[in-house]
Design a protein around this motif. Structure first.
Motif, short mmCIF file in Angstrom:
data_model
loop_
_atom_site.label_atom_id
_atom_site.label_comp_id
_atom_site.label_asym_id
_atom_site.label_seq_id
_atom_site.Cartn_x
_atom_site.Cartn_y
_atom_site.Cartn_z
N ALA A 42 0.65 -1.28 -0.04
CA ALA A 42 0.03 -0.03 0.17
C ALA A 42 0.85 1.26 -0.08
O ALA A 42 0.59 2.33 -0.67
N LEU A 43 1.85 1.02 0.76
CA LEU A 43 2.96 2.33 1.08
C LEU A 43 3.73 2.85 -0.37
O LEU A 43 3.65 3.75 -0.82
N ARG A 53 2.23 2.26 -3.45
CA ARG A 53 1.43 2.79 -4.16
C ARG A 53 1.51 4.36 -4.03
O ARG A 53 1.34 5.05 -5.03
N PHE A 54 1.71 4.68 -3.11
CA PHE A 54 2.00 6.16 -2.93
C PHE A 54 3.38 6.83 -3.26
O PHE A 54 3.59 7.96 -3.27
N TRP A 108 5.87 6.15 -1.67
CA TRP A 108 6.97 6.71 -0.51
C TRP A 108 7.96 5.80 -0.40
O TRP A 108 9.01 6.08 0.58
N ASP A 121 -7.23 6.77 -6.80
CA ASP A 121 -7.10 5.44 -6.43
C ASP A 121 -7.93 4.92 -5.33
O ASP A 121 -7.72 5.40 -3.96
N GLU A 126 -8.11 2.03 -4.11
CA GLU A 126 -7.33 1.07 -2.99
C GLU A 126 -6.53 2.01 -2.35
O GLU A 126 -6.31 1.54 -0.81
N GLN A 127 -5.81 3.26 -2.57
CA GLN A 127 -4.98 4.15 -1.98
C GLN A 127 -5.89 4.80 -1.01
O GLN A 127 -5.70 4.69 0.15
N THR A 129 -7.10 1.47 1.62
CA THR A 129 -6.14 0.97 2.28
C THR A 129 -5.50 1.82 3.32
O THR A 129 -5.05 1.40 4.47
N VAL A 130 -5.18 3.01 2.67
CA VAL A 130 -4.24 3.79 3.63
C VAL A 130 -4.96 5.13 4.25
O VAL A 130 -5.08 5.31 5.49
#
Lengths: 356, 824
Positions: free
Chosen positions: A97-98, A100-101, A103, B81, B83-84, B87-88
């Protein structure tokens, strides 16, 4: 107990002799570029001696910043926008998940020579990305006080639908994915189910359990722990910590209930915003050295994905069912799935309401 | 009606009426203020609730703006997104919302809506918070999307029961790849906050108006949202039609069948807050107030009335009663009654004035009594007291079956002393007399002013020199006599008056009860008679009353009047008795003797009226007349040949009290033209005794003028031979009692002694009352040549006097013959 201490001492002496050489070489090769490495980590999730050794060997300071749970790690990074940290420990789920950002800085295989010691079983999951280096792995289960509970724990239901005597003496991990997943197991559903009804039922189970929960907080792993003092009788826990706590109180038991559990693997990763990438790589490589990985695993009582390190660990360690789940357990367990956004939103909403 | 009743009946209404009016007015005022207060309380509570709603909404609007601009929310909405997001980002976003809700618990729901109205994030802080029905949700969203900014609405979901203020705000964010100047900022979603109006419920449940009043909240359809009154019902459409709803004016409407005062206020466009209070409670409050006011008024009246009664009683009535009683007692004569009120107000002053008056009255009473009952000169009781005392004393004596003596005193020579030594001396004499009298008696003068009772003697001055003594406890006549004797002895003690030694003699008349009289008047009269008797019979003595005296007394009274007329009418005559000189056988002289030629009773001898004349002072006029008449007669006789003749005139002691006597005699002699030697005045020894000095002075003057002095009645009184030397006496007259008694040897001896003594002193001797030849012979033989008596002639009128001469010569011859015979 004596035997365990002796073992720990023996392993430590062995590691010292092995690392002496390579340390001197590294000092010569790398100039003192950075003076501080910020390491975002769980608390009590690294052998402090190893940190000191790395500091000594590289002439830097390692500052650890702690988070309480894997989910809260993402909160911190969201707030900080991924800036201010060099190295992070993250579960493979979170790491995905991270990344994807954007980072997370990708790590090439060449940058970590010790990557070769890793068990290919763990590396296979890394194929999807090149962001992390395996650190430790384990299960999520239940620790409880055998002396205080009427019956031994065999099912997640005993945690989610607690008997009256457990009221207020339950500690739960504040991680929606694990809590909902295990709730699904407790309901006899598949832990990976994305069926809205299953999710709703699991949420309802959690909601029903909520009033009895003493705290949505990870148990501390030291001699003052609530489990040791008896303030908490039962806790959702990661296996190694239960083993550590067992040393403080003999009646603390760790169990992976009959329904099975989630397996997890933590990785060391480098944040893209780091300005100490070389040092970070060196730190990860240092931690991946078989001797260091073995010391760390022995210290933390978690299983290491480092094959060479395993060979350095005593047979007793490797035979501990709490640390290395038996095959039957592994068969009933699996890694946490990536769920669709709708389900995630649902889980998020429910969990937010339940754990307030 | 009594004073107390009057004062109270006037003051009570004056006090009660204002109290009643005050009570009534204050009740009215209080009742009105209760109503006003009730309405004010209702208004205040409505206003508080309204302010709370406003405050909450204002805060919520501000917070909505704040929350909508949270960077995490922006990041979330800008993250395409899913999922982004889920999820986060969603988890921290939810935690952020949770933290808002921790700070604002009323924000029960925070939602993020996507531009199409889909709910993307929802954070509830209560698990049981119901969702809004789809219709209402849709309605709110359409209103929110239509609004250009924030939109707020009050929703009441009758299906789910949810009540909330919903506030929404659109969130417009420019994407990172968009040109800030040219592009319209796209709508990314909406932030919606649901505010639970818990505070309204809390206020409704917490507030109480009066006892049964409360608040309740409705929407604009009359649906009751919050209330604390059981069975109020879900809707109250009836009151919603009331014109004044929302106008903050109280009105009355039935609620649950009870007339209720209602006051409403709109707190939001479709929310109304009501305050209610049953009419009956306000009325009950008013009634309780009225009862209370009446009670307080009654108590005030009772207290004030008691105080007034006590005040009037203590301050006015009691002192006045005391004064009244005192006045009554004083009126009855008890002047000893003191008036003590001891206050400093007007009543006290009145009491003090009253007491002063009482004291002055008592003092003047005493003074009046002193004046009325006591003689101011001597201090002894006066005639009035005596007249009051005597009957009382008699009555007591009668009860005791005892005797009582009355002694009436008259100073014999007071008048002369008063005339010669002056009034001061006279006054002193009277005072001295009074003192002496009292010293002789058992009087009660130790306590002056006290009325003597029947157990003490009493001395009173009746007037002039007349005193009277009452002896109430006399056992017998003898005792009274002894007292009289004692008084006489005391009275005759010499008294020094202005250098003159004065001898006072008194005459006392005694009358006894019951012997001499049965009542006071009779006793006094008889004592008076006895006193005159004593005076008549020689003075300086006392006499018991005898019935015989009463006659003389009556005569005397008649005489007194007649004597005055006699002098005026010239009824007096002088008779002359010749005094014969035996040696010449001729008339040597004559004694003028007064005779009263009474028109009815004939000739009256001086013995019969002399005492009265002396006592009344008529003697003076008579004396003057006698002297002049005698002198004229003698002159006539001298002219007729009796040129060697001497005329004797008697002077009484009263006449000697006249200091001008000598002058008067001399004037008469000159007037008639008579040689003084031819006049001889005769006086008695008792006259000398009364005032030796004064008499001696007069006698010397007369003698110096040439008038002969003869001592009359010689040998009968206090004969003292020393007089013969001390006074210029020329002749003696032997009292007729000796002459008539010459048969007695001792009397012969006395007569012979007198004659011898007179011869040795060269005094002429005249024998009076010679009636017989034997007497004449004895006298001639003894050497007494001057003979007066019936033997020769009885007193005769002057016209017959000259004719007596032959008769006398004849008798002388006869007698001379006899003498010669005898001698032979």
């Amino acid at each position: 107990m004596f035997a365990r201490e002796m073992l720990r001492l023996l392993v430590a002496l062995m590691f010292v002799s092995i690392t002496m050489r390579s340390e001197a070489a590294a000092d010569a090769a790398a100039p003192a570029m950075a003076r501080e490495l910020v390491f975002l980590n769980w608390s009590d999730y690294v052998d402090p001696e190893l940190i000191h050794e790395f500091e000594r060997r590289n002439g830097v300071r390692v500052r650890q910043v702690y988070y309480e749970t894997d989910e809260l790690l993402t909160d911190m990074l969201v707030e900080a926008n991924g800036i201010g940290f060099d190295v992070v420990v993250a579960s493979d789920t979170s790491l995905r998940a991270l990344s994807r950002f954007g980072w997370i800085e990708p790590i090439s295989e060449k940058a970590i020579p010790n990557l070769r010691h890793m068990d290919p079983r763990w590396l296979s999951s890394r194929v999807e990305n090149t962001f992390g280096v395996p650190y430790l792995w384990g299960t999520v289960g239940i620790a409880y006080r055998a002396d205080l509970l009427q019956r031994p724990i065999t099912s997640w239901r005993q945690l989610y639908s607690p008997t009256a005597d457990l009221h207020g003496r339950i500690l739960m991990i504040q991680d929606s994915r694990e809590v909902i997943g295990m709730a699904l197991k407790a309901l006899g559903r598949h832990a990976d189910s994305n069926d809205p009804q299953d999710i709703a039922d699991a949420a309802e189970l959690v909601r029903a359990q909520a009033p009895h929960v003493g705290a949505w907080s990870y148990v501390s792993v030291n001699e003052d722990s609530a489990l040791v003092t008896g303030e908490a009788w039962i806790a959702m826990i990661y296996n190694g910590d239960a083993v550590t706590l067992r040393e403080y109180h003999p009646d603390i038991r760790y169990v992976v209930p009959d329904e099975g559990s989630y397996l997890w693997m933590d990785n060391l990763a480098i944040l893209r915003a780091t300005k100490n990438k070389a040092l970070a790589l060196r730190f990860i490589d240092f931690m991946s050295e078989p001797a260091n990985a073995a010391r760390n695993a022995a210290y933390l009582h978690f299983a290491t994905p480092n094959r060479s390190a395993e060979r350095l660990l005593p047979a007793e360690f490797l035979a501990d069912a709490a640390i290395y789940p038996p095959k039957a357990v592994l068969e009933r367990s699996g890694f946490m799935p990536d769920r669709p956004p709708k389900v995630l939103r649902m889980i998020n909403t429910v969990f937010s309401e339940v754990t307030q | 009606m009594k004073l107390q009743t009057k004062i109270i009946s006037v003051l009570m209404p004056l006090m009660i009426v204002p109290l009643l009016v005050t009570g009534w007015l204050s009740y009215r005022q209080m009742a009105r203020s209760v109503e006003q207060r009730t309405v004010a309380e209702m208004q205040a509570k409505l206003a508080q609730a309204a302010v709370e709603v406003d405050t909450t909404l204002v805060t919520a609007r501000a917070n909505l703006e704040l929350f909508a601009n949270a960077s995490l929310l922006s990041q979330y909405l800008l993250t395409p997104d899913a999922e982004q997001r889920y999820t986060v980002l969603q988890k921290p976003l939810l935690r952020l919302f949770a933290s808002y809700q921790a700070a604002f618990p009323a924000y029960s729901e925070i939602r993020v809506l996507l531009p199409d109205g889909t709910e993307d994030v929802r954070r509830r802080n209560r698990l049981d918070e119901p969702r809004l029905s789809a219709d209402l949700d849709k309605a709110f969203f359409s209103a929110l999307s239509a609004a250009q900014g924030q939109h707020a609405a009050f929703v009441h979901d009758e299906v789910t029961g949810r009540v909330a203020f919903l506030l929404g705000a659109p969130i417009r964010l420019r994407g990172p790849d968009q040109d800030p100047l040219t592009t319209v900022v796209p709508l990314r979603g909406y932030l919606v906050i649901g505010v639970r109006p818990d505070f309204m419920a809390a206020r409704v449940h917490g507030e109480r108006i009066g006892k049964q009043g409360s608040l309740f909240v409705t929407d604009d359809h009359g649906h009751v949202l919050y209330h604390r009154l059981d069975g109020l019902g879900a809707t109250l459409p009836a009151i919603m039609h009331h014109e004044t709803v929302g106008h903050a004016q109280p009105f009355v409407a039935p609620i649950k069948g009870t007339e209720t005062i209602l006051l409403s206020r709109g707190v939001f466009e479709n929310v109304k807050l009501f305050a209610m209070l049953p009419v009956s409670e306000v009325l009950a409050d008013g009634k309780a107030l009225g009862t209370w006011a009446a009670l307080v008024t009654l108590v005030a009246i009772a207290v004030a009335a008691s105080l007034l009664f006590l005040f009037v009683r203590l301050v006015l009535v009691r002192p006045i009663q005391e004064l009244s009683r005192a006045a009554h007692e004083i009126g009855e004569g008890n002047l000893e009654r003191r008036i003590l009120i001891g206050r400093k107000d007007e009543v006290g002053e009145l009491a003090t004035a009253f007491d002063d008056m009482r004291r002055n009255l008592a003092a003047s009473n005493e003074r009046v009594r002193q004046i009325a009952y006591f003689d101011q000169l001597t201090g002894v009781p006066n005639r009035t007291l005596f007249h009051e005392f005597l009957p009382e004393a008699i009555a007591q004596t009668r009860l005791r079956n005892d005797k009582l003596a009355l002694l009436l005193l008259d100073t014999d020579n007071f008048k002369r002393i008063n005339d010669t030594l002056g009034h001061d001396a006279g006054d002193r004499l009277l005072r001295e007399m009074a003192a002496r009298l009292e010293s002789c008696l058992r009087t009660s003068r130790k306590r002056p002013g006290v009325t003597p009772n029947g157990e003490h003697d009493l001395v009173a001055r009746l007037g002039g020199d007349e005193f009277i003594c009452v002896l109430p406890l006399v056992k017998s006549r003898t005792t009274a006599g002894m007292v009289a004797r004692r008084i006489l002895d005391a009275a005759t003690q010499p008294l020094d008056l202005q250098g003159h030694e004065v001898l006072v003699t008194t005459s006392i008349g005694i009358a006894l009860y019951p012997d001499d009289g049965e009542d006071a008047e009779e006793l006094i009269k008889h004592a008076d008679i006895a006193m005159y008797e004593a005076k008549r019979t020689g003075k300086n003595t006392s006499r018991f009353y005898a019935p015989a005296m009463a006659i003389n007394y009556a005569e005397r009274l008649a005489l007194e009047g007649e004597l005055r007329r006699a002098l005026e009418r010239g009824e007096f005559r002088l008779h002359y008795q010749p005094i014969v000189d035996l040696e010449s056988g001729d008339i040597a002289g004559a004694e003028a003797l007064l005779r009263w030629q009474h028109p009815e009773r004939g000739t009256i001898a001086p013995d019969a009226f002399m005492a009265v004349a002396e006592a009344t002072g008529l003697i003076r006029g008579i004396g003057v007349w006698v002297l002049r008449e005698a002198c004229h007669q003698l002159k006539a006789w001298m002219a007729a040949g009796l040129d060697a003749m001497t005329l004797s005139v008697n002077l009484s002691s009263v006449q000697f009290q006249d200091a001008e006597l000598a002058t008067r005699v001399a004037e008469t002699l000159d007037e008639v033209g008579l040689p003084a030697r031819r006049l001889q005045v005769e006086l008695t020894e008792s006259t000398i005794i009364q005032s030796e000095t004064a008499v001696a002075e007069l006698l010397n003057k007369l003698h110096a003028r040439g008038v002969r002095i003869a001592l009359d009645d010689f040998g009968t009184g206090y004969s003292s031979l020393s007089y013969l030397r001390r006074f210029p006496i020329d002749a003696l007259k032997i009292d007729k009692s000796f002459v008539s008694n010459l048969g007695d040897a001792s009397d012969k001896a006395i007569v012979q002694a007198i004659i011898a003594m007179a011869e040795s002193l060269r005094l002429d001797v005249t024998a009076e009352g010679v009636e017989e030849q034997g007497q004449l012979d004895f006298l001639r033989h003894s050497g007494c040549h001057l003979i007066q008596g019936y033997w020769f002639a009885k007193p005769s009128p002057p016209e017959q006097f000259l004719s007596l001469r032959n008769q006398i010569r004849e008798r002388c011859g006869h007698s001379a013959t006899r003498m010669r015979v005898a001698d032979a």
